[in-house]
Design a protein around this motif. Structure first.
Motif, PDB file in Angstrom:
ATOM      1  N   GLN A 136       1.227  -1.350   0.209  1.00  0.00           N
ATOM      2  CA  GLN A 136       0.499   0.305   0.355  1.00  0.00           C
ATOM      3  C   GLN A 136       0.795   1.214   0.315  1.00  0.00           C
ATOM      4  N   VAL A 137       1.419   1.063   0.730  1.00  0.00           N
ATOM      5  CA  VAL A 137       2.896   2.047   0.846  1.00  0.00           C
ATOM      6  C   VAL A 137       3.399   2.639   0.008  1.00  0.00           C
ATOM      7  N   ARG A 138       3.908   1.492  -0.665  1.00  0.00           N
ATOM      8  CA  ARG A 138       4.512   1.477  -2.576  1.00  0.00           C
ATOM      9  C   ARG A 138       3.855   1.876  -3.885  1.00  0.00           C
ATOM     10  N   THR A 139       1.926   1.610  -3.268  1.00  0.00           N
ATOM     11  CA  THR A 139       1.672   2.554  -4.594  1.00  0.00           C
ATOM     12  C   THR A 139       1.202   3.542  -3.815  1.00  0.00           C
ATOM     13  N   ALA A 140       0.985   4.378  -2.674  1.00  0.00           N
ATOM     14  CA  ALA A 140       1.000   5.611  -2.602  1.00  0.00           C
ATOM     15  C   ALA A 140       2.356   6.542  -2.680  1.00  0.00           C
ATOM     16  N   LEU A 141       2.926   5.462  -2.785  1.00  0.00           N
ATOM     17  CA  LEU A 141       4.498   6.685  -3.674  1.00  0.00           C
ATOM     18  C   LEU A 141       5.030   6.565  -4.918  1.00  0.00           C
ATOM     19  N   ASP A 142       4.064   5.309  -5.727  1.00  0.00           N
ATOM     20  CA  ASP A 142       4.780   5.313  -6.217  1.00  0.00           C
ATOM     21  C   ASP A 142       5.993   4.624  -7.176  1.00  0.00           C
ATOM     22  N   LEU A 143       6.657   4.226  -6.403  1.00  0.00           N
ATOM     23  CA  LEU A 143       7.666   3.874  -5.721  1.00  0.00           C
ATOM     24  C   LEU A 143       8.009   2.663  -7.079  1.00  0.00           C
ATOM     25  N   GLU A 144       9.110   2.200  -7.389  1.00  0.00           N
ATOM     26  CA  GLU A 144       8.753   1.739  -8.886  1.00  0.00           C
ATOM     27  C   GLU A 144       9.990  -0.476  -7.988  1.00  0.00           C
TER      28      GLU A 144
END
Length: 195
Positions: A150-158
């Protein structure tokens, strides 16, 4: 066998890691919880002078702030020492980051899900510099936890950027964060120091 020469003590190799993130995210706590020495802190008391520039929403209980850096040390082996440099969190101190980032191997970007938007400019900073980084989500007491996905998606991380949940107060949790960063740097070949 004695060689007649005095033995020279090998100078340990120093690795520099930045601990970065927004205001009140737990950078000073992280450095303090894992450093083998009494950490250097440059904290000052928050005053009314900073009310218009320092957003304390979500961290209302915070009474001090880092104004230059935090510094800690971890001896990994007799020949290998890890130096931790915690950056100040407010935008008004970003001018210090270039100097702190010079020669760094990589960075831990601390995130607080109550103030996740504060992470964007920090992530952008390391992406622009080409500095290997990971995201460590500090799990505060009483705050709803989110998954690393969820955090990866929210921060738009690769997908290759590590995202881990941690507790900056717990030494073992912080050690896992640092191990994750070092393994990531080795795995991706990003071990050249940032200029």
């Amino acid at each position: 066998m004695a060689s007649g020469r005095s033995e020279r003590t090998a100078v340990p190799q120093a690795l520099k890691i930045l601990i970065a993130g927004g205001f009140g995210v737990g950078k000073t706590t992280l450095v303090s919880s894992v450093s083998e020495i009494s950490p250097l802190r440059t904290e000052e008391v928050l005053t009314s002078a900073g009310e218009e520039t320092d957003d304390i929403n979500g961290v209302e209980a915070k009474r001090t702030t880092t104004v230059a850096m935090d510094f800690g040390r971890i001896t990994i082996a007799p020949h290998l020492v890890l130096y931790l440099f915690g950056t100040p969190g407010q935008d008004r101190f970003m001018f210090l980051w270039d100097e702190l980032a010079s020669g760094s191997l990589g960075a831990v970007v601390m995130a607080d899900t109550r103030r996740l938007a504060d992470s964007f400019n920090v992530i952008d900073y390391f992406e622009r510099r080409g500095t290997p980084f990971m995201v460590a989500v500090n799990c505060f007491d009483g705050v709803r936890t989110h998954t690393s996905t969820q955090v990866r998606t929210a921060l738009d991380l690769e997908q290759h950027v590590p995202v881990v949940l941690c507790d900056a107060r717990e030494r073992e949790s912080v050690k896992e964060v640092l191990i994750t960063l070092l393994e990531y740097i080795l795995r991706t070949g990003g071990a050249s120091a940032t200029k």
